[in-house]
Design a protein around this motif. Structure first.
Motif, PDB file in Angstrom:
ATOM      1  N   ASP A 100       0.803  -1.230   0.000  1.00 36.76           N
ATOM      2  CA  ASP A 100       0.000   0.000   0.000  1.00 36.76           C
ATOM      3  C   ASP A 100       0.837   1.282   0.000  1.00 36.76           C
ATOM      4  O   ASP A 100       0.292   2.372   0.201  1.00 36.76           O
ATOM      5  CB  ASP A 100      -0.969   0.032   1.195  1.00 36.76           C
ATOM      6  N   SER A 101       2.120   1.157  -0.213  1.00 38.14           N
ATOM      7  CA  SER A 101       2.948   2.367  -0.288  1.00 38.14           C
ATOM      8  C   SER A 101       2.855   2.959  -1.689  1.00 38.14           C
ATOM      9  O   SER A 101       2.453   2.290  -2.644  1.00 38.14           O
ATOM     10  CB  SER A 101       4.406   2.043   0.037  1.00 38.14           C
ATOM     11  N   LEU A 102       3.225   4.227  -1.791  1.00 40.64           N
ATOM     12  CA  LEU A 102       3.299   4.883  -3.090  1.00 40.64           C
ATOM     13  C   LEU A 102       4.752   4.967  -3.516  1.00 40.64           C
ATOM     14  O   LEU A 102       5.633   5.270  -2.706  1.00 40.64           O
ATOM     15  CB  LEU A 102       2.725   6.304  -3.022  1.00 40.64           C
ATOM     16  N   THR A 103       5.002   4.687  -4.779  1.00 36.39           N
ATOM     17  CA  THR A 103       6.337   4.880  -5.340  1.00 36.39           C
ATOM     18  C   THR A 103       6.218   5.856  -6.499  1.00 36.39           C
ATOM     19  O   THR A 103       5.330   5.733  -7.345  1.00 36.39           O
ATOM     20  CB  THR A 103       6.941   3.549  -5.830  1.00 36.39           C
ATOM     21  N   VAL A 104       7.095   6.839  -6.509  1.00 30.30           N
ATOM     22  CA  VAL A 104       7.080   7.875  -7.539  1.00 30.30           C
ATOM     23  C   VAL A 104       8.385   7.796  -8.321  1.00 30.30           C
ATOM     24  O   VAL A 104       9.472   7.761  -7.734  1.00 30.30           O
ATOM     25  CB  VAL A 104       6.934   9.281  -6.925  1.00 30.30           C
ATOM     26  N   VAL A 105       8.265   7.764  -9.643  1.00 34.91           N
ATOM     27  CA  VAL A 105       9.445   7.703 -10.502  1.00 34.91           C
ATOM     28  C   VAL A 105       9.433   8.903 -11.451  1.00 34.91           C
ATOM     29  O   VAL A 105       8.430   9.136 -12.138  1.00 34.91           O
ATOM     30  CB  VAL A 105       9.484   6.402 -11.329  1.00 34.91           C
ATOM     31  N   LYS A 106      10.520   9.631 -11.448  1.00 38.16           N
ATOM     32  CA  LYS A 106      10.662  10.733 -12.414  1.00 38.16           C
ATOM     33  C   LYS A 106      11.430  10.207 -13.619  1.00 38.16           C
ATOM     34  O   LYS A 106      12.556   9.736 -13.491  1.00 38.16           O
ATOM     35  CB  LYS A 106      11.421  11.909 -11.790  1.00 38.16           C
ATOM     36  N   TYR A 107      10.804  10.290 -14.789  1.00 38.80           N
ATOM     37  CA  TYR A 107      11.448   9.886 -16.038  1.00 38.80           C
ATOM     38  C   TYR A 107      11.983  11.148 -16.722  1.00 38.80           C
ATOM     39  O   TYR A 107      11.218  12.093 -16.952  1.00 38.80           O
ATOM     40  CB  TYR A 107      10.456   9.172 -16.944  1.00 38.80           C
ATOM     41  N   TYR A 108      13.252  11.131 -17.072  1.00 35.99           N
ATOM     42  CA  TYR A 108      13.835  12.342 -17.639  1.00 35.99           C
ATOM     43  C   TYR A 108      14.952  12.005 -18.622  1.00 35.99           C
ATOM     44  O   TYR A 108      15.363  10.845 -18.751  1.00 35.99           O
ATOM     45  CB  TYR A 108      14.377  13.244 -16.525  1.00 35.99           C
ATOM     46  N   SER A 109      15.420  13.035 -19.331  1.00 36.93           N
ATOM     47  CA  SER A 109      16.536  12.867 -20.257  1.00 36.93           C
ATOM     48  C   SER A 109      17.550  13.979 -20.018  1.00 36.93           C
ATOM     49  O   SER A 109      17.211  15.041 -19.481  1.00 36.93           O
ATOM     50  CB  SER A 109      16.056  12.895 -21.718  1.00 36.93           C
ATOM     51  N   LYS A 110      18.766  13.746 -20.429  1.00 33.37           N
ATOM     52  CA  LYS A 110      19.829  14.727 -20.208  1.00 33.37           C
ATOM     53  C   LYS A 110      19.614  16.000 -21.017  1.00 33.37           C
ATOM     54  O   LYS A 110      20.056  17.077 -20.611  1.00 33.37           O
ATOM     55  CB  LYS A 110      21.189  14.115 -20.559  1.00 33.37           C
ATOM     56  N   ASN A 111      18.960  15.893 -22.160  1.00 34.36           N
ATOM     57  CA  ASN A 111      18.771  17.052 -23.028  1.00 34.36           C
ATOM     58  C   ASN A 111      17.553  17.894 -22.661  1.00 34.36           C
ATOM     59  O   ASN A 111      17.279  18.893 -23.314  1.00 34.36           O
ATOM     60  CB  ASN A 111      18.633  16.594 -24.486  1.00 34.36           C
ATOM     61  N   CYS A 112      16.826  17.487 -21.642  1.00 32.25           N
ATOM     62  CA  CYS A 112      15.599  18.172 -21.237  1.00 32.25           C
ATOM     63  C   CYS A 112      15.919  19.307 -20.262  1.00 32.25           C
ATOM     64  O   CYS A 112      16.319  19.053 -19.120  1.00 32.25           O
ATOM     65  CB  CYS A 112      14.635  17.178 -20.612  1.00 32.25           C
ATOM     66  N   GLN A 113      15.748  20.556 -20.706  1.00 38.61           N
ATOM     67  CA  GLN A 113      16.021  21.700 -19.846  1.00 38.61           C
ATOM     68  C   GLN A 113      15.006  21.822 -18.715  1.00 38.61           C
ATOM     69  O   GLN A 113      15.345  22.189 -17.587  1.00 38.61           O
ATOM     70  CB  GLN A 113      16.025  22.988 -20.683  1.00 38.61           C
ATOM     71  N   LEU A 114      13.742  21.487 -18.996  1.00 35.95           N
ATOM     72  CA  LEU A 114      12.722  21.538 -17.952  1.00 35.95           C
ATOM     73  C   LEU A 114      13.019  20.535 -16.845  1.00 35.95           C
ATOM     74  O   LEU A 114      12.774  20.800 -15.666  1.00 35.95           O
ATOM     75  CB  LEU A 114      11.347  21.276 -18.561  1.00 35.95           C
ATOM     76  N   CYS A 115      13.561  19.374 -17.224  1.00 30.14           N
ATOM     77  CA  CYS A 115      13.934  18.359 -16.226  1.00 30.14           C
ATOM     78  C   CYS A 115      14.950  18.924 -15.241  1.00 30.14           C
ATOM     79  O   CYS A 115      14.891  18.663 -14.032  1.00 30.14           O
ATOM     80  CB  CYS A 115      14.509  17.123 -16.917  1.00 30.14           C
ATOM     81  N   LYS A 116      15.888  19.698 -15.755  1.00 31.20           N
ATOM     82  CA  LYS A 116      16.914  20.299 -14.896  1.00 31.20           C
ATOM     83  C   LYS A 116      16.305  21.356 -13.983  1.00 31.20           C
ATOM     84  O   LYS A 116      16.689  21.485 -12.831  1.00 31.20           O
ATOM     85  CB  LYS A 116      18.013  20.911 -15.753  1.00 31.20           C
ATOM     86  N   ARG A 117      15.336  22.104 -14.496  1.00 32.57           N
ATOM     87  CA  ARG A 117      14.735  23.188 -13.724  1.00 32.57           C
ATOM     88  C   ARG A 117      13.880  22.679 -12.563  1.00 32.57           C
ATOM     89  O   ARG A 117      13.767  23.350 -11.533  1.00 32.57           O
ATOM     90  CB  ARG A 117      13.897  24.070 -14.643  1.00 32.57           C
ATOM     91  N   ILE A 118      13.274  21.504 -12.707  1.00 34.67           N
ATOM     92  CA  ILE A 118      12.424  20.976 -11.638  1.00 34.67           C
ATOM     93  C   ILE A 118      13.190  20.043 -10.703  1.00 34.67           C
ATOM     94  O   ILE A 118      12.620  19.529  -9.748  1.00 34.67           O
ATOM     95  CB  ILE A 118      11.203  20.233 -12.204  1.00 34.67           C
ATOM     96  N   ASP A 119      14.463  19.827 -10.966  1.00 38.84           N
ATOM     97  CA  ASP A 119      15.245  18.848 -10.204  1.00 38.84           C
ATOM     98  C   ASP A 119      15.230  19.160  -8.709  1.00 38.84           C
ATOM     99  O   ASP A 119      14.972  18.287  -7.882  1.00 38.84           O
ATOM    100  CB  ASP A 119      16.682  18.809 -10.734  1.00 38.84           C
ATOM    101  N   LEU A 120      15.508  20.412  -8.342  1.00 37.90           N
ATOM    102  CA  LEU A 120      15.553  20.777  -6.928  1.00 37.90           C
ATOM    103  C   LEU A 120      14.180  20.651  -6.274  1.00 37.90           C
ATOM    104  O   LEU A 120      14.061  20.211  -5.130  1.00 37.90           O
ATOM    105  CB  LEU A 120      16.085  22.200  -6.769  1.00 37.90           C
ATOM    106  N   ARG A 121      13.137  21.008  -6.991  1.00 40.18           N
ATOM    107  CA  ARG A 121      11.781  20.878  -6.451  1.00 40.18           C
ATOM    108  C   ARG A 121      11.441  19.413  -6.162  1.00 40.18           C
ATOM    109  O   ARG A 121      10.778  19.101  -5.158  1.00 40.18           O
ATOM    110  CB  ARG A 121      10.759  21.462  -7.438  1.00 40.18           C
ATOM    111  N   TYR A 122      11.859  18.534  -7.043  1.00 37.40           N
ATOM    112  CA  TYR A 122      11.587  17.113  -6.833  1.00 37.40           C
ATOM    113  C   TYR A 122      12.342  16.591  -5.611  1.00 37.40           C
ATOM    114  O   TYR A 122      11.798  15.810  -4.830  1.00 37.40           O
ATOM    115  CB  TYR A 122      11.985  16.331  -8.088  1.00 37.40           C
TER     116      TYR A 122
END
Length: 223
Positions: A100-122
């Motif tokens: 009953d636990s939740l698991t969260v996975v962030k899928y990202y790529s190295k070329n994704c600028q938005l991925c880098k911008r949300i990194d600290l928030r995640y």
């Protein structure tokens, strides 16, 4: 004329004083308004006021304690597991996940600028929910291109899993909507009762079955 000249300087001085006082009061009022906005709802990031306006305050996990500005970056990373392969991924959502636990996975790529911008928030989100029945991970596309092609259409995307079932796939298109979308989904899942969970499985039986069938095909390659 001399009387006018003697009266003029005090009037100018009074006007300058009143202007300065009103300006100071305006600045003080603006500052305190912004501060109250940022402290409502245990907001994690100063730029996440959108979440406080559009959703309720987080209630599952206690607020983070006050932290120094220079945090240990290794502590932030340790709360998020890095999935390096297909085996890591299925271990994370299957065998390593408590019932009953939740698991969260962030899928990202190295070329994704938005991925880098949300990194600290995640990272901050993972720290916020560290006392809840949850686990957080991230997976870079080269770890399993076939798995990504089957489930991910854009970056970044967040997959949320419970009892080996994918309950949500959230694609993020901008920084501001990342937190409200992810937090509201997490809050909903964490507060579900067993009866709510059964209703959810029945209501979304068809898409869940399709997603599970896809996951099972990839699981079979590990046997």
């Amino acid at each position: 004329m001399s009387k006018i000249n003697s009266i003029f300087p005090p009037i100018v001085a009074l006007l300058v004083f009143l202007f300065s006082y009103n300006t100071a009061a305006f600045k003080t009022g603006t500052s305190s308004f912004r501060k109250s906005d940022l402290t409502q709802g245990n907001i994690i990031s100063s730029s996440s006021t959108l979440f406080a306006q559009e959703s309720t305050a987080y209630s599952i996990a206690p607020p983070l304690p006050g932290k120094k500005e220079k945090e240990n970056k290794q502590d932030e990373r340790s709360s998020i597991r890095s999935l390096q392969s297909r085996q890591d991924f299925f271990n994370f959502i299957d065998s390593d996940a408590p019932l009953d636990s939740l698991t969260v996975v962030k899928y990202y790529s190295k070329n994704c600028q938005l991925c880098k911008r949300i990194d600290l928030r995640y990272k901050k989100m993972a720290l916020y929910y560290q006392t809840a029945n949850m686990q957080f991970a991230e997976m870079l596309k080269p770890a399993d291109p076939e798995l990504f092609d089957a489930f991910i259409q854009t970056f970044p995307t967040f997959g949320i899993y419970r009892n080996c079932v994918c309950v949500a796939m959230l694609a993020v298109t901008d920084v501001k909507t990342m937190e409200p979308k992810l937090h509201s989904t997490i809050q909903h899942e964490l507060t579900m009762t067993p009866a709510d969970w059964d209703k959810f499985l029945n209501a979304f039986a068809e898409p869940i079955a399709q997603s599970t069938a896809k996951l099972d095909r990839f699981r079979s390659t590990l046997l």
